[in-house]
Write a protein that holds these residues in place. Structure first.
Motif, PDB file in Angstrom:
ATOM      1  N   LEU A   1     -46.291  43.779  67.841  1.00  0.00           N
ATOM      2  CA  LEU A   1     -45.630  43.949  66.551  1.00  0.00           C
ATOM      3  C   LEU A   1     -46.540  43.473  65.421  1.00  0.00           C
ATOM      4  CD1 LEU A   1     -42.961  45.161  66.035  1.00  0.00           C
ATOM      5  CD2 LEU A   1     -41.955  42.907  65.879  1.00  0.00           C
TER       6      LEU A   1
ATOM      7  N   LYS B   1     -49.742  43.519  65.307  1.00  0.00           N
ATOM      8  CA  LYS B   1     -50.770  44.514  65.035  1.00  0.00           C
ATOM      9  C   LYS B   1     -50.186  45.675  64.235  1.00  0.00           C
ATOM     10  CE  LYS B   1     -54.336  44.081  67.946  1.00  0.00           C
ATOM     11  NZ  LYS B   1     -54.998  44.182  69.238  1.00  0.00           N
ATOM     12  N   ILE B   2     -48.980  46.080  64.596  1.00  0.00           N
ATOM     13  CA  ILE B   2     -48.310  47.146  63.854  1.00  0.00           C
ATOM     14  C   ILE B   2     -48.158  46.735  62.389  1.00  0.00           C
ATOM     15  CG2 ILE B   2     -45.970  47.988  63.463  1.00  0.00           C
ATOM     16  CD1 ILE B   2     -47.005  49.796  65.279  1.00  0.00           C
ATOM     17  N   PHE B   3     -47.744  45.496  62.174  1.00  0.00           N
ATOM     18  CA  PHE B   3     -47.533  45.040  60.790  1.00  0.00           C
ATOM     19  C   PHE B   3     -48.851  45.046  60.016  1.00  0.00           C
ATOM     20  CE2 PHE B   3     -43.534  42.467  62.051  1.00  0.00           C
ATOM     21  CZ  PHE B   3     -42.766  43.600  61.901  1.00  0.00           C
TER      22      PHE B   3
END
Lengths: 480, 487
Positions: free
Chosen positions: A393, A395-397
């Motif tokens: 998550l 990394k996604i952010f």
């Protein structure tokens, strides 16, 4: 901005209270060591340290949402300082749980005191509102770490690590101080938030000062090309100290960097003034992961990985967006848990004689210590950014922050770096899960089971953070 | 039942971890556990057919965009879930290897992650399961596979593709404000250039996973190195995740991009068909023949999808199911052969039909479905796709696509004639024929092949979930269900 005089109030000391609790406890630990019999001194030292971090953490948590400029703005109480102090305290707590080997317990109260002082320094950095306070924090942090790195004198590489860290860290401090001096010369202020008004007209002095200052911070963060000291120092330092350095030091430096990027650099200048920083970040993501490929020692591997991870977080600062700082904070918290967790697993694989950091110690671990292997797998997956972990998550952010701020090339480089990092982290997973005909390495009997507590805290946090992504929301991050 | 879709996803995952608590030595217990769980999972999926269109959602986060743990069943999702459940069951029955317990556990984890993929209604949840799938496969490959090189190749290729998907998903979330959009009646409109980039990210990822021609290099190694049950699951179902994504996410959210890229991707599909078929003819390793035949057949699916013909979509779905069934069957049968004879080199085998008639028979049914014998599902799917492609005006494509379909008969009969009916190889030991449970693993697959061959319309409801239409400027999607349309 010496224009006004402010009386120091009670509130100023309250803002500093968590920091003082930690620093003060370090003194008490040494006193206790003096007074108590040897037998109970060691346990007491750890206990006092743990209690101090918890107490400071709870107090800090209570002041979340309060915004205050203490001591005329030298120390800032805002969202950023509280969150980063909590992360520092967390890593201190975990570090204290990892001191379990005999070599480390000889002088345990001294260790504990040094870690607490080091932590104090990182906390001061987190809240530093002026360049002076920042430098003070960095020096408190570093002085304690020089000793911690070299403290196991008979360990191979310990002296080298301590000396290397001393020399390079001092160089970095020199850069920082020189940059600060130039900035003061250019603007006439040491308050970070006041640097945002650069002098009218040509301001080469200002740019030079800021540039040198940022290089100093990049040194502290071990960003490429200022990262070469990190693997050697990480390898030479005792395991708990390495764990502490990989999180707390970075948190302190990142807090300082964030404060400078968000409050001290005028938006009109940011794109060129900060460009080198983001090039460093991009290079770190690639070089860090490539460097980790060949490592067979977990400490060195995580040292290179930490270089890359710092690059990810700095990339989130690009464009100085609100989303960027939120993503960075989330990722830093996730990183703290997963990295400390990995070190805690290594501590549980350490015996009296050696630290469990060689890759060979992990071979066939899934068959021999399934729970430990599962925990390590979780941390590695998180570091690699695989689901279902906080690293995914995070990394996604960060990716979304780079896209949002328009610095999407950083996102692309992050993706390329992560692709390389798969090999790094899955190498460990492969070692643990692949079939092994004959175990060449005995399972270590750790002298204490205390690191299990750390493993449990970190594992739970890594999973829970995925499903409940607490993004610090209501508080203002920066009080100027 | 509340949260029944969550249970479909979580049950295999939870029980996969529970499996590690079983006794290490009890291979029989572990296999029984795997069979019971996958049978129960099949039942759960079947029950979902009673409430198609059912949606369940738990909030995840709202900043920086809105995402939710949103699962929903639609005809097309359930079709692939059912395929997955059937094939996992077959794989669990056929599992015969050292450390069965660990294998069964990983197999169940893999099933759970793929269920999540097919039921996800949020792009980020989809990406999450897309990446999560890699872990059990990697662990199975390094443990029970032949050499770790294939495992690395699989991981790096698919990991890179997964990261591309992640980047594209993040971009979609930021630009559209929500990723909770799969199957939604009104997908947010994106700026044209943004849609272009995001679709490229998605399509790249799908093309690697399926795989499509220039991105296939990981696939023959992985299939060859995998133990038979794993090869059955990944070649049959994991390869369909890309197909499913193109149908549901591609047509649902990026209809215009699907049209824009159709010429290139349908051509690549055709090249894959020819290339796979030609290479399959020259290989001596039975698993490699199957891997390249798979590449060829997956190319047909790409061709069918990118003919943009509504008619071909029915064929694509029938053929996707058929390919899953016969591929799983063939990989299991080759696994049986290898287990018995210690080799799967076609040149070393021969005349197995004489002493092992059941084994020979199973291989024959699988091969016949694979080469497209009328009456079996493979034929029905191929025919529907080709008619659709022809009907879409791609006459040359349809004509050229006949070549690899004929070649399928060449390479498959070459294997079948040599291995089952060829002259007996003197030094090849005679081993017992298939045991009852080995037949039990492949028999349902054969029955399903016949069923879909005779009633290809079974896949038609799922095809209604896919709309290939794209009006200029407006993204058109057909609501997946009545309840969504009225919502």
């Amino acid at each position: 901005m010496g224009g006004y005089v402010q009386f120091v109030q009670m509130l100023d000391y309250q803002a500093l209270l968590p920091t003082m609790i930690v620093g003060g406890t370090a003194v008490l630990v040494l006193l206790a060591d003096l007074l108590l019999p040897r037998r109970i001194a060691n346990g007491t030292a750890i206990l006092m340290g743990v209690l101090a971090t918890i107490l400071a953490g709870l107090y800090g948590y209570g002041s979340y949402g309060v915004h205050y400029l203490a001591f005329g703005g030298s120390f800032v109480l805002d969202g950023l300082s509280v969150v980063f102090q909590e992360i520092v305290l967390l890593s201190t707590l975990v570090t204290l749980l990892l001191f379990n080997r005999r070599g480390e317990s000889e002088d345990r109260p001294a260790y504990v005191a040094l870690v607490l002082w080091s932590s104090t320094g990182a906390m001061v950095m987190s809240g530093a509102g002026s360049l002076m306070t920042l430098f003070l924090g960095i020096e408190i942090l570093s002085l304690a770490l020089y000793c911690l790195c070299a403290v196991q004198r008979n360990r191979e590489g310990a002296k080298e690590a301590g000396f290397k860290y001393l020399v390079l860290s001092s160089t970095a401090a020199g850069f920082l101080l020189y940059g600060m001096a130039l900035l003061f010369g250019a603007t006439g202020t040491v308050r970070i938030a006041s640097l945002i008004h650069p002098p009218a007209g040509p301001h080469g002095l200002y740019a030079l000062g800021m540039g040198i200052f940022l290089i100093g911070l990049a040194f502290k963060l071990a960003l490429v090309p200022f990262h070469v000291w990190a693997p050697d120092v990480y390898e030479g330092a005792p395991l708990p100290v390495t764990a502490f350095m990989s999180v707390a030091t970075k948190a302190g430096a990142l807090a300082a960097l964030a404060r400078v990027i968000y409050t001290a650099i005028p938006a009109s200048e940011a794109h060129w003034l900060l460009l080198p920083m983001f090039i460093f970040a991009a290079a770190s993501m690639l070089v860090g992961n490539l460097g980790a490929l060949a490592q067979t020692d977990i400490k060195r591997l995580l040292a290179y990985s930490a270089v890359a991870q710092a690059g990810y977080i700095v990339a989130a600062f690009a464009g100085a967006t609100e989303m960027g700082i939120r993503s960075a904070v989330y990722y830093l918290a996730a990183y703290a848990f997963m990295n400390l967790g990995a070190f805690a697993v290594a501590a549980l694989l350490s015996s009296e004689r050696e630290e469990g950091t060689q890759l060979v110690a992990y071979e066939g671990l899934a068959a021999r210590r399934p729970l430990l292997a599962a925990a390590m797998t979780l941390f590695m997956l998180s570091l690699a950014g695989m689901p279902i972990t906080a690293g995914f998550l995070g990394k996604i952010f960060i990716l979304s922050a780079t896209i949002h701020s328009g610095y999407w090339p950083l996102g692309v480089i992050l993706v390329i770096g992560s692709a390389v990092s798969f090999y790094v982290y899955f190498k460990l997973i492969r070692a643990m899960y692949a079939r092994v005909e004959r175990f060449s390495h005995p399972v270590a009997q750790p002298p204490s089971q205390l690191p299990w507590v750390a493993v449990a805290i970190c594992a739970v946090a890594v999973i829970v953070l995925t499903f409940v992504p607490v993004m610090p929301g209501d508080a203002t991050f920066f009080v100027k | 039942m509340p949260y029944s879709l969550f249970w479909v996803v979580l049950l295999p995952i939870v029980l996969g971890f529970v499996a590690y608590a079983l006794p290490k030595a009890g291979d029989g217990i572990a296999r029984g556990f795997g069979v019971v769980v996958s049978l129960f999972e099949l039942l759960l999926v079947a029950l979902q057919y009673g409430s198609v269109g059912h949606q369940e959602s738990l909030p995840w986060f709202t900043s920086p965009w809105t995402a939710a743990f949103h699962f929903g069943s639609s005809q097309i999702s359930l079709l692939f879930c059912a395929l997955l459940a059937v094939i996992t069951l077959a794989a669990a029955i056929a599992t015969q290897m050292p450390r069965t317990r660990d294998f069964v556990a990983q197999l169940l984890l893999l099933e759970g992650t793929m269920m999540g993929l097919f039921l996800a209604r949020d792009l980020l949840v989809f990406a999450l399961f897309w990446d999560a799938m890699l872990v059990p496969v990697f662990i199975m490959l390094v443990n029970w596979g032949e050499g770790t090189a294939a495992a690395w190749r699989f991981l790096i290729y698919n990991g890179a593709a997964g990261l591309g998907l992640l980047l594209a998903t993040a971009a979609y979330g930021i630009l559209a404000g929500s990723t909770d959009v799969i199957g939604a009646a009104h997908a947010p409109a994106l700026a044209a250039h943004a849609a272009w980039w995001i679709f490229v990210g998605f399509a790249f990822s799908y093309a690697v996973k399926t795989p499509l021609f220039p991105f296939h290099t990981w696939m023959p190694d992985t299939y060859t190195a995998s133990p038979a049950p794993l090869a059955a699951v990944i070649s049959s179902v994991q390869s369909k995740s890309g197909i499913y994504a193109l149908l549901v996410i591609g047509f649902g959210l990026f209809p215009q991009e699907m049209h824009r890229w159709a010429p290139l991707l349908s051509t690549l599909g055709l090249i894959a068909m020819l290339y796979g078929a030609f290479v399959a003819m020259w290989h001596n390793d039975a698993k490699r023949v199957l891997a390249y035949s798979s590449l060829s057949h997956l190319g047909l699916l790409f061709l069918g999808i990118f003919s943009l013909s509504q008619f071909a979509i029915i064929g694509v779905l029938v053929y996707a199911v058929a390919h899953g069934l016969f591929n799983a069957m063939m990989f299991l049968v080759v696994g049986y052969i290898e287990q018995r004879e210690g080799t799967r080199a076609i040149g070393r085998l021969g005349g197995l039909g004489i002493h092992n008639p059941k084994l020979g028979g199973a291989m024959m049914i699988g091969s016949m479905a694979l080469l497209g014998l009328p009456g079996l599902a493979g034929f029905a799917g191929e025919l529907l796709v080709l008619i659709g492609v022809w009907g879409a005006g791609l006459h040359w494509y349809a004509a050229i696509a006949l070549v690899p379909i004929v070649l399928a008969a060449v390479y498959m009969l070459r294997v079948l004639l040599k291995v089952v009916w060829g002259t007996e190889v003197p030094d090849l030991p005679v081993r017992p024929d298939l045991a009852w449970w080995e037949i039990l693993a492949v028999a349902p697959l054969a029955a399903a092949l016949l069923l879909f061959g005779l009633w290809p319309n079974l896949a038609a409801p799922a095809a209604h979930d896919v709309s290939t239409a794209a009006a200029a400027g407006v993204a058109v999607t057909v609501p997946a269900t009545v309840s969504e349309a009225t919502h």
